[in-house]
Design a protein around this motif. Structure first.
Motif, PDB file in Angstrom:
ATOM      1  N   LYS A 284      32.320 -42.468  15.934  1.00  0.00           N
ATOM      2  CA  LYS A 284      31.548 -43.745  16.108  1.00  0.00           C
ATOM      3  C   LYS A 284      29.686 -43.544  16.266  1.00  0.00           C
ATOM      4  CE  LYS A 284      32.370 -47.676  18.484  1.00  0.00           C
ATOM      5  NZ  LYS A 284      33.292 -48.919  18.376  1.00  0.00           N
ATOM      6  N   GLY A 285      29.724 -42.957  17.329  1.00  0.00           N
ATOM      7  CA  GLY A 285      28.649 -42.592  18.046  1.00  0.00           C
ATOM      8  C   GLY A 285      27.665 -41.634  18.161  1.00  0.00           C
ATOM      9  N   TYR A 286      28.805 -40.204  17.019  1.00  0.00           N
ATOM     10  CA  TYR A 286      28.413 -39.088  17.371  1.00  0.00           C
ATOM     11  C   TYR A 286      26.483 -38.732  16.403  1.00  0.00           C
ATOM     12  CZ  TYR A 286      27.283 -34.154  15.993  1.00  0.00           C
ATOM     13  OH  TYR A 286      27.119 -33.007  15.432  1.00  0.00           O
ATOM     14  N   GLU A 287      26.675 -39.334  15.406  1.00  0.00           N
ATOM     15  CA  GLU A 287      25.111 -39.446  14.898  1.00  0.00           C
ATOM     16  C   GLU A 287      23.478 -39.767  15.332  1.00  0.00           C
ATOM     17  OE1 GLU A 287      24.221 -37.745  11.935  1.00  0.00           O
ATOM     18  OE2 GLU A 287      26.115 -36.973  11.599  1.00  0.00           O
ATOM     19  N   VAL A 288      23.951 -41.430  16.755  1.00  0.00           N
ATOM     20  CA  VAL A 288      23.116 -41.504  17.058  1.00  0.00           C
ATOM     21  C   VAL A 288      23.328 -40.922  18.557  1.00  0.00           C
ATOM     22  CG1 VAL A 288      22.497 -43.702  19.183  1.00  0.00           C
ATOM     23  CG2 VAL A 288      23.564 -44.005  16.209  1.00  0.00           C
ATOM     24  N   ASN A 289      24.167 -40.231  19.177  1.00  0.00           N
ATOM     25  CA  ASN A 289      23.914 -39.826  20.259  1.00  0.00           C
ATOM     26  C   ASN A 289      22.857 -38.194  19.827  1.00  0.00           C
ATOM     27  OD1 ASN A 289      25.059 -39.465  22.860  1.00  0.00           O
ATOM     28  ND2 ASN A 289      25.374 -37.350  21.685  1.00  0.00           N
ATOM     29  N   LYS A 290      23.365 -37.816  18.946  1.00  0.00           N
ATOM     30  CA  LYS A 290      23.297 -36.579  18.586  1.00  0.00           C
ATOM     31  C   LYS A 290      21.042 -36.885  18.301  1.00  0.00           C
ATOM     32  CE  LYS A 290      23.095 -32.757  14.673  1.00  0.00           C
ATOM     33  NZ  LYS A 290      23.452 -32.771  13.697  1.00  0.00           N
TER      34      LYS A 290
END
Length: 384
Positions: A284-290
């Motif tokens: 769920k945090g992939y896009e923000v972390n990216k």
């Protein structure tokens, strides 16, 4: 001098050469005091709590790597956090991410609370929810991203913008990512702190804390606190940390490569119920972390399905070591609810999702096939 690539900066930033002797490694100035040439005539140093050339080189290095105004080295990560939180005064409140290192929680809940400095656990993953938690007494926000131990991701830039609109100080614990993978000051943070014991040291042989600040005003205040409270990093430990940082890039590249492979392997394993790792596209945090970090980092947490004995899992590991801490070249595993986060009351752990079945992995730089084989063997032996 500025460097276009951080791999070069890791080796040459800060004070890379001892100007006194030309030594290509800053010497260990193992001294408590310094000769003065007369009353008020110092050669730049007077007492090693106040300043030491070896520690100064390390502090210049973390300043450059984080892109800050000044850097500071402390005897541990918690000593660094203590100094930073000492910027607050009685009656102030700090918002903290919903899952943070247990030592951070203990520091606020059991030490600073005695001085009238309080905290509120906030869902920093949701900027709107975070803003609703800001009351008149809130003066700072302390973020971990990814957070320990569930690897939840906070949009640092979004939270910083909201926090600054309310006049709050933004503090980011960058231990899990290091400046090699994420630079919070560039994302809007005012202060970044590290348990340098972890990836920055990298060899499980030194305990240290670092901080970098964005402004002269904060630098002056932290310098006063550092000198007044005295939790400074000794010269030999400063030397070890400088040495460790020189190889941070090559170590983390291997760490991350192994971590992504391990996360994918665990995600596909039929005995694994859930995997928390922001480098997985399904996280769920992939896009923000990216958008704010180079990649998903190294830390993984996961849970086994029912029908597995977690104690047997830990007992069956042969290569991966059950131990506190993380970030060394060797793979380490821990049980957060009874180890790193035991100081957090059970009802709070349950509320934020730190279950008794959660396992936290710090993937090392061993051959990935050996790591996966050890995990598979332990999972198989944990079946009941």
């Amino acid at each position: 001098m500025s460097y276009k690539n951080i791999n070069t900066a890791l080796i040459h930033a800060g004070i890379p050469i001892d100007e006194r002797t030309g030594a290509v490694n800053i010497p260990i100035y193992q001294t408590s005091t310094f000769k003065q040439d007369g009353l008020g005539k110092m050669r730049g140093y007077e007492y090693s709590r106040t300043g030491n050339p070896t520690r100064e080189a390390l502090e210049a290095l973390i300043k450059d790597l984080e892109g800050g105004y000044a850097g500071f080295a402390f005897a541990s990560g918690l000593a660094a956090e203590t100094a930073v939180l000492s910027l607050l005064k009685s009656g102030d409140r700090v918002l903290i991410s919903s899952n943070v290192y247990g030592g951070t929680f203990r520091l606020l809940n059991n030490i600073f609370d005695s001085f009238g400095i309080t905290y509120t656990i906030s869902d920093t993953e949701d900027p709107e929810a975070f803003e609703k938690d800001i009351t008149a007494d809130v003066k700072a926000v302390l973020i971990e991203s990814p957070a320990n131990p569930l690897m939840t991701v906070t949009d640092i830039r979004a939270v910083a913008e909201i926090a600054h609109s309310h006049g709050l100080l933004v503090i980011v614990d960058n231990t899990f990512m290091t400046p090699y993978l994420q630079r919070p000051l560039e994302l809007g943070a005012d202060i970044v702190v590290h348990s340098a014991t972890k990836y920055l040291g990298g060899h499980s042989d030194v305990v240290a804390g670092l901080a970098a600040v964005k402004t002269k005003e904060l630098a002056d205040r932290i310098a006063f606190i550092q000198n007044s409270t005295g939790g400074v990093l000794p010269p030999f430990d400063s030397f070890l940390l400088i040495r460790g940082i020189k190889t941070l890039g090559v170590r983390l590249d291997r760490h991350v490569e192994n971590a992504l492979a391990a996360a994918k392997h665990l995600q596909a394993h039929p005995a694994v119920k859930s995997v928390h790792y922001p480098g997985l596209e399904t996280d769920k945090g992939y896009e923000v972390n990216k958008k704010q970090a180079k990649n998903g980092g190294v830390m993984i947490s996961f849970e086994l399905t029912e029908g597995h004995d977690i104690e047997k899992f830990f007992e069956s590991l042969e290569l991966i070591t059950l131990a506190e801490s993380l970030g060394g070249v060797e793979s380490l595993v821990c049980h957060p609810s009874s180890m790193t986060h035991a100081s957090i009351p059970g009802e709070i752990r349950k509320k934020v999702g730190i279950t008794d079945g959660l396992i936290r992995l710090s993937i090392g730089i061993e051959d990935i096939e050996d790591i996966l084989a050890d995990l598979d063997n332990a999972i198989a032996k944990s079946e009941v």
